[in-house]
Enzyme design. Structure first.
Site, PDB file in Angstrom:
ATOM      1  N   ASP A  40      -1.322  -4.957  -3.990  1.00  0.00           N
ATOM      2  CA  ASP A  40      -2.780  -4.846  -3.817  1.00  0.00           C
ATOM      3  C   ASP A  40      -3.549  -5.876  -4.650  1.00  0.00           C
ATOM      4  O   ASP A  40      -4.734  -6.100  -4.418  1.00  0.00           O
ATOM      5  CB  ASP A  40      -3.257  -3.437  -4.174  1.00  0.00           C
ATOM      6  N   LEU A  90       6.578  -3.704   6.539  1.00  0.00           N
ATOM      7  CA  LEU A  90       7.171  -5.022   6.830  1.00  0.00           C
ATOM      8  C   LEU A  90       6.622  -6.060   5.853  1.00  0.00           C
ATOM      9  O   LEU A  90       7.347  -6.925   5.379  1.00  0.00           O
ATOM     10  CB  LEU A  90       6.855  -5.450   8.262  1.00  0.00           C
ATOM     11  N   ARG A 129      -5.148  -0.928   0.232  1.00  0.00           N
ATOM     12  CA  ARG A 129      -5.897   0.264  -0.189  1.00  0.00           C
ATOM     13  C   ARG A 129      -7.385  -0.003  -0.396  1.00  0.00           C
ATOM     14  O   ARG A 129      -8.096  -0.155   0.565  1.00  0.00           O
ATOM     15  CB  ARG A 129      -5.263   0.860  -1.443  1.00  0.00           C
TER      16      ARG A 129
END
Ligand code: F6P
Length: 420
Positions: free
Chosen positions: A144, A298, A192
């Site tokens: 992230d 992936l 996120r």
């Protein structure tokens, strides 16, 4: 002074390069055998310590540990487990200290993101107050890219590379088909609450008009009318439109476009399913034929296409973690510091854990174009070096050769079991 053993654990969502950090930790500890005894890894992260389920990494050959450098995901298993405060769950801390004492563990290396930095800090503070001081070092990791006080986070560069390459390749496909068939391709990526991964897709574009034509960031409130108008205008102008959407895209009131309803131990919503939602919206309102993809796991496991810079930094941070411990440091995190010169350079710096724990670094406004759908030149300048270099794994029979560790258990010393 008697040698203490080390505990190492992987935490949170895994990445293509978290094992490279493990390699850095274990190789550096092995090179300092006079000070650090064995490295025990937690099976499935901190849960392994609570259950006294430790892995003896000294049983692994030098070659196997080296193999971690090019093997994705978490070789020892990871977890999402929140250590509550001491008042709320004293038993967990007492158990941790009991396990560490039984196995003569004096160093705690925790490899994770913001939530894990919080766990690492708590372990350092509470071990002290419970009379068994540990040196706790947090080794950063998160695709992230949202940890503060580090220029970037290991794991991100490789996802960024995967997403940028996939966007360019899929865009070539749509461009070939758009005259008579598909007009829109939607790719959903992780991240996120922060749009760093979605932003990286912008690196796919070389010239004006190149894909991605629309990037949806969590930092920019989603407006259906503006979005559809942009899709339509792009199709009219280019013949096709490529959209890259962050799973964290949200409305102005902060609600996610897609929230599965599932929460993890930290209360984070499980996101996903945005690509089909957007594609459906485009079909019903504009009538265009579409394809969509959700990059999902992936993207974060794609070690075959990892960024060499990312691999190098992940290893260096693991190594630095052990060096910090050897220098007597505690409650700190080695961090990436970007050089100020024109040519990209980086070095290892140091960040205090209390300033890292539970904080999220969002995309700055100056990296997002004024219309909210793209990245600026400054954003490109930040992102571009992080995906540079290839670090291909070895291949055999057409498949990458990834290492499988023995993961031999350390014999238990405590009588009681512990339910997590
Ligand atoms: O923490 C990184 C991350 O990959 C996020 O981008 C994503 O939303 C989340 O983990 C998925 O978590 P899990 O694998 O636990 O469902």
């Amino acid at each position: 002074m008697a040698r203490k053993n080390a505990f190492y654990a992987q935490s949170g969502g895994v990445t293509a390069v978290i094992n490279a950090s493990a390699c850095g930790v274990i190789e550096t500890a092995r090179a300092n055998r006079n000070t650090i005894g064995k490295v025990y890894a937690g099976r499935n992260g901190i849960i392994g310590a609570l259950r006294e389920d430790l892995i003896d990494t000294s049983k692994e050959s030098k070659t196997a540990i080296r193999g971690l450098l090019s093997t994705p995901s978490g070789a020892f298993g990871s977890c999402r487990h929140k250590l509550k405060s001491l008042e709320e769950n004293r038993a967990e801390y007492e158990r941790l200290i009991e396990v560490f004492r039984a196995h003569n563990i004096g160093y705690f290396f925790y490899n994770g993101g913001g939530d894990s930095a919080d766990t690492c800090l708590k372990v350092s503070q509470l071990s002290e107050s419970m009379g068994y001081p540990l040196q706790a070092i947090h080794i950063p990791k998160t695709i992230d890219n949202d940890l503060p006080l580090t220029d970037n986070c290991p794991g991100f560069g490789s996802v960024a590379k995967y997403v940028a390459i996939s966007t360019r390749e899929a865009a070539m496909d749509v461009a070939s088909m758009c005259e008579t068939s598909t007009k829109v391709f939607v790719l959903e990526v992780m991240g996120r609450h922060a749009g760093w991964i979605a932003a990286a897709s912008g690196l796919a574009a070389e010239e004006k008009g190149d894909a991605p034509h629309i990037i949806l960031f969590p930092e920019v409130p989603f407006d259906k009318t503006t979005f559809l108008a942009k899709v339509q205008a792009t199709v009219k102008k280019n013949g096709y439109c490529v959209v890259v959407a962050s799973e964290g895209a949200q409305y102005a009131d902060g609600t996610f476009l897609t929230d599965s309803g599932t929460r993890d131990a930290f209360g984070h919503a499980q996101l996903g399913g945005l690509a089909p939602t957007l594609a459906g919206m485009i079909k019903s309102e504009l009538g265009y034929k579409y394809h969509w993809a959700v990059a999902d796991y992936l993207q974060r496991s794609a070690r075959h296409i990892a960024s060499a810079t990312d691999v190098e930094q992940a290893y260096a941070l693991g190594k630095a973690g052990v060096e910090f411990a050897l220098a007597g440091k505690n409650a700190v995190m080695p961090a990436i510091v970007r050089g100020s010169g024109k040519r990209y350079s980086w070095r290892i710096g140091e960040a205090p854990l209390h300033k890292v724990a539970n904080k999220e670094k969002m995309m700055p406004k100056r990296y997002i174009t004024r219309d909210g759908f793209g990245i600026t030149a400054a954003g490109r300048e930040y992102l571009a070096p992080l995906i540079t270099g290839e670090a291909y794994p070895e291949y055999r029979n057409g498949m990458p050769r990834y290492v499988r560790l023995k993961n031999a258990s350390v014999p238990r010393k405590l009588k009681d079991s512990f339910t997590v």
